[in-house]
Design an enzyme around this catalytic site. Structure first.
Site, PDB file in Angstrom:
ATOM      1  N   LYS A   1       0.833  -1.203   0.000  1.00 51.84           N
ATOM      2  CA  LYS A   1       0.000   0.000   0.000  1.00 51.84           C
ATOM      3  C   LYS A   1       0.864   1.247   0.000  1.00 51.84           C
ATOM      4  O   LYS A   1       1.913   1.299   0.654  1.00 51.84           O
ATOM      5  CB  LYS A   1      -0.913  -0.010   1.230  1.00 51.84           C
TER       6      LYS A   1
ATOM      7  N   SER B   1      -9.496   2.054   3.057  1.00 55.78           N
ATOM      8  CA  SER B   1      -8.638   2.789   2.136  1.00 55.78           C
ATOM      9  C   SER B   1      -7.587   1.923   1.447  1.00 55.78           C
ATOM     10  O   SER B   1      -6.902   2.399   0.536  1.00 55.78           O
ATOM     11  CB  SER B   1      -7.933   3.927   2.890  1.00 55.78           C
TER      12      SER B   1
ATOM     13  N   SER C   1      -9.754  -0.272   7.158  1.00 63.08           N
ATOM     14  CA  SER C   1      -9.173  -0.116   5.828  1.00 63.08           C
ATOM     15  C   SER C   1      -8.514  -1.361   5.268  1.00 63.08           C
ATOM     16  O   SER C   1      -8.189  -1.404   4.086  1.00 63.08           O
ATOM     17  CB  SER C   1      -8.163   1.036   5.830  1.00 63.08           C
TER      18      SER C   1
END
Length: 566
Positions: free
Chosen positions: A174, A249, A273
């Site tokens: 990420k 996210s 997330s």
């Protein structure tokens, strides 16, 4: 105590409406009035009015005691590392996602090399981003670096000295996490500090196990929402239906795994997330106990609700990646003096002895498809030996409000370097959230920390009677991407609240939680189930998820870009 979470009914805004809202919020004359109205509509003003007298807890650190979990079945008692583990059992009926062991088995047999896989990744990633609906899983791939990693891995396999169970296995990271040689913009266009000088601890541990770090995966800007709509880097799309959101996210990591580009990705979780995109994309994702995986090398977006964890297509891969990354780290003050890390090698034959708590009003506060699938899986757990226990979790709405105050207040502080001087460069929904967060007072933040003390006491009481608590992972399946939101964004706070309904307490209190597939809704979208555990009980969470993996028939995503098939 009565169940106190409510479904919200708030205005839904497309791009034009959201842009107007932003202009009003940022107006120094009328903005404060509108901010106060938004806080009241979302119930946040009740935080200040709450009768919370406990002393504040600013970080949800848990006592470093080994968790009490049921005794292992003899079949499950093998503590050998994954690299020495026997081959996994045959897959259950349904679609079989390729796992890390499928890659290493191919390398060992000479049917494939890490260089073949790296080349295929580059080709498939490019293919996934073509056409009218690009998946946008990745934002940066250094192809020369990837091929160099693959060449080094191939040499190790030729010489019979692989580094570990992930040698040559592609892993996406990420954008929130530092990777040497890559910038870490946090999903924005305002943070441009140049390439990171070194890997974050979690990335370094994956690399030390031989993982091919393929690049930086997309994310919702500064991790502040649950869709994955990013106007700077492109909106991620759900491989099960590319007209739907991936969830945020950690949107890019989930899209990369669910589409076949990688079997494992590293995500980050401040309010669901990791677990939300895992649920929306039919994957396994774990948010560990607070501090269990070091945050060293993660630029701060939040502090007291921050967690790293793996997202994977299979429980076995998720557990293996967790075991590699977890453990003490002198670079992170919250990652010290923890209990030893262990996971089961084999899936369980039963859940005999496992007491699973269910708070039924909370469990059933979801769409009918989600409740139906999760209840069915819960009954399957019961049929395989688990004991279901009715429990109550008090003050959930207080926990929700306090979590919002903590996460948004900390994000606002983290972005203070760039906002308001460059606020026009943030996305519209980020500007709304920052405007509201900047209105929070120090008193409200301290009240949230006091509420954390109370919440942690409530959860200790819950876990006196059960080993874990079960909920749906989200209150609904993946929402559709509204064309009126593209490409700059929109707002649907009622939807956001539904999506996050089960996610926030473990972030706030520090408990581990895992999301895993429970089935599919009537439209074929994945449904996720969540299990929240006692501190340090990740081993038990993986065991429950592994039982589910034997019971739930998986389906292939519609957008599939495999690396192991020619």
């Amino acid at each position: 105590m009565p169940y106190d979470l409510k479904s919200l009914s708030l205005p839904r805004l497309g791009t034009r409406g959201l842009a107007l809202l932003v202009r009003v919020l940022e107006n120094p004359l009328i903005g404060p009035w509108l901010v106060a109205r938004l806080k009241r509509d979302a119930g946040l003003t009740r935080l200040s009015a709450s009768d919370v007298t406990e002393p504040p807890t600013f970080f949800p650190s848990q006592p470093s005691d080994d968790p009490a979990i049921p005794a292992l079945d003899a079949f499950d008692a093998d503590d050998s590392p994954y690299s020495d583990a026997p081959a996994p059992p045959p897959p259950t009926p349904g679609f079989a996602f390729p796992a890390a062991e499928d890659f290493t088995r191919a390398y060992r047999a000479g049917r494939l090399t890490p260089q073949d896989v790296a080349s295929r990744f580059i080709a498939q990633w490019n293919a996934s981003d073509t056409g009218p609906r690009p998946l946008r899983a990745m934002i940066a791939v250094r192809e020369d670096d990837l091929m160099a990693q693959a060449a080094a891995s191939a040499a190790r396999w030729r010489e019979g000295r692989p580094l570990g169970s992930l040698d040559g296995v592609p892993v996406a990271i990420k954008d929130e996490v530092d990777v040497e040689g890559y910038p870490t913009p946090l999903g924005t266009r305002v943070r441009n500090l140049g390439p990171a000088a070194r890997d974050a601890t979690a990335v370094a541990r994956l690399r030390a196990a031989g993982a091919l770090i393929v690049g930086k995966a997309n994310m919702h800007e500064i991790g502040i929402n649950v869709t994955g709509l990013n106007p700077h880097w492109g909106t991620t799309r759900n491989p099960y239906d590319d007209g739907c959101h991936t969830g945020g996210s950690s949107s890019g990591p989930a899209t990369a795994v669910a589409s076949g580009l990688v079997p494992i990705a590293l995500g980050a979780d401040g309010g669901g997330s990791i677990r939300i995109p895992s649920a929306f994309c039919g994957l396994v994702g774990i948010k560990p106990t607070f501090g269990r995986i070091s945050e060293a090398g993660v630029p701060p977006l939040v502090w007291s609700v921050a967690y790293l964890g793996p997202i994977a297509a299979t429980v076995r891969d998720c557990a293996a990646a967790y075991a590699i990354m977890a453990g003490d780290d002198p670079l992170d003050p919250h990652a010290r003096n923890h209990p030893s890390v262990s996971v089961d090698v084999a899936p369980p034959r039963s859940l005999t002895g496992v007491r699973l708590g269910v708070y039924w009003p909370w469990f059933r506060h979801a769409t009918p498809d989600v409740v139906t699938r999760c209840e069915a899986l819960l009954r399957d757990f019961e049929a395989h030996g688990a004991t279901l226990v009715d429990v109550e979790v008090p003050d959930l709405d207080l926990q929700r409000m306090a979590h919002v105050a903590a996460i948004t207040g900390e994000m606002s502080a983290a972005m203070a370097t760039y906002h308001p001087a460059r606020r026009a460069e943030f996305s519209l929904d980020a500007r709304v959230n920052i405007a509201v967060a900047r209105s929070l007072s120090s008193g409200e933040y301290v009240t949230a920390a006091r509420a954390r003390t109370r919440a942690m006491a409530h959860w200790r009481n819950v876990f006196r009677d059960v080993h874990a608590l079960v909920t749906p992972a989200t209150g609904r399946t993946a929402p559709r991407i509204d064309p009126s939101w593209m490409p700059l964004g929109g707002s649907d706070l009622s939807m956001t609240t539904d999506v996050m309904r089960f996610a926030f307490p473990p972030n706030f209190t520090g408990h581990p939680a895992i999301s895993f597939p429970a089935g599919y809704d009537g439209g074929g979208l994945p449904v996720g189930m969540q299990v929240i555990g006692r501190p340090w009980s990740e081993r038990l969470l993986f065991r429950v998820a592994a039982m589910a993996e034997q019971l739930v028939v998986r389906r292939a995503p519609k957008r599939w870009y495999p690396l192991l098939d020619a």
